[in-house]
Design an enzyme around this catalytic site. Sequence first.
Site, short mmCIF file in Angstrom:
data_model
loop_
_atom_site.label_atom_id
_atom_site.label_comp_id
_atom_site.label_asym_id
_atom_site.label_seq_id
_atom_site.Cartn_x
_atom_site.Cartn_y
_atom_site.Cartn_z
N GLU A 18 -0.28 -3.55 -43.85
CA GLU A 18 0.36 -3.41 -42.54
C GLU A 18 1.86 -3.20 -42.71
O GLU A 18 2.49 -3.91 -43.49
CB GLU A 18 0.10 -4.66 -41.70
CG GLU A 18 -1.37 -4.90 -41.39
CD GLU A 18 -1.62 -6.15 -40.56
OE1 GLU A 18 -0.64 -6.83 -40.18
OE2 GLU A 18 -2.78 -6.46 -40.28
N HIS A 68 -1.97 -5.36 -34.95
CA HIS A 68 -1.91 -6.82 -35.13
C HIS A 68 -1.32 -7.48 -33.88
O HIS A 68 -0.39 -8.28 -33.95
CB HIS A 68 -1.07 -7.16 -36.37
CG HIS A 68 -1.44 -8.50 -36.96
ND1 HIS A 68 -1.47 -8.73 -38.32
CD2 HIS A 68 -1.78 -9.68 -36.39
CE1 HIS A 68 -1.81 -9.98 -38.56
NE2 HIS A 68 -2.01 -10.58 -37.39
#
Length: 313
Positions: free
Chosen positions: A265, A286
């Site tokens: 990420e 997220h």
Amino acid sequence: MPKVVISEFMDEAAIREGLSGLDTLYDPGLVDRPEALAAALAGADALIVRNRTQVRGALLAGAPDLKVVGRLGVGLDNIDVAACRARGVAVYPATGANDGAVAEYVVGTALLLLRGAYGASAEVAAGAWPRNALMGREIAGKRLGLVGFGAIARETARRAAALGMTVAAYDPYLPPDDPAWRSAHGAVAALALDALIASSDVLSLHVPLTDETRGLIGAAAIAGMPAGAVLINAARGGIVDEAAVAAALKAGHLGGAALDVFAREPLGAEDGAAFRDVPNLILTPHIAGVTRESNVRVSRVTADAVRRHLMEV
């Protein structure tokens, strides 16, 4: 005066009110500027992070005065908890503050993916009328399978039961006589993992990323899910084989998937390319546990914990 460094975004009112009187450096861009973060931590007593700041190794070594780490969330895989403990650095996750936000994300995406009727705005506006193509499924009567049955999974179960779903879960760490299995919203069936995977119309993950859970839902597990089932991962990246999800969606075996977390990420261009033109897929950054309301709760809980710790030491 204790110095507090905040390296990722946080509710500013919680900073003003919860950390008043402390020397506070709030720079949510520090997480992307390692040298500036290291310099800021040289004399810091406290550090507040979300999930991207890696609190380990050189970062800890460069913060000799650090006494406490506040985590704006509950996952601790970005924090070397053992190293913090060895140095006497307390770690405070915001336990419980975003449970409802994640539960709503799971149920909301399940509704969206099962019904499948919400992506036709452009067609309808252009005069098309694709009713037959958009005949989706109801959530009532479907089975929700929860991998892990902690606090967030229980909130998810409560909401799902209210919509008429039956609920089952796999959690080898929860004793069979724990009252959580028999809550006010109805009994939750305790199943072995293989049985849960094989019988769930919607499978949602609620476990941390550990050596045991890494790659837990791979190609074999996905192949064992019922045809047309929906997979949701709002827990941690790395638990699910992302390429296997994409392949199962393209093949039509999975009826839908929602991924809020990823092995890396943010997603790079190469990782993101694997999801191009994949049908019935929701990708989010997220964000499942982050709403305007939960951000306030998480920020206040964390600010209070950090302040309390600094006042006690």
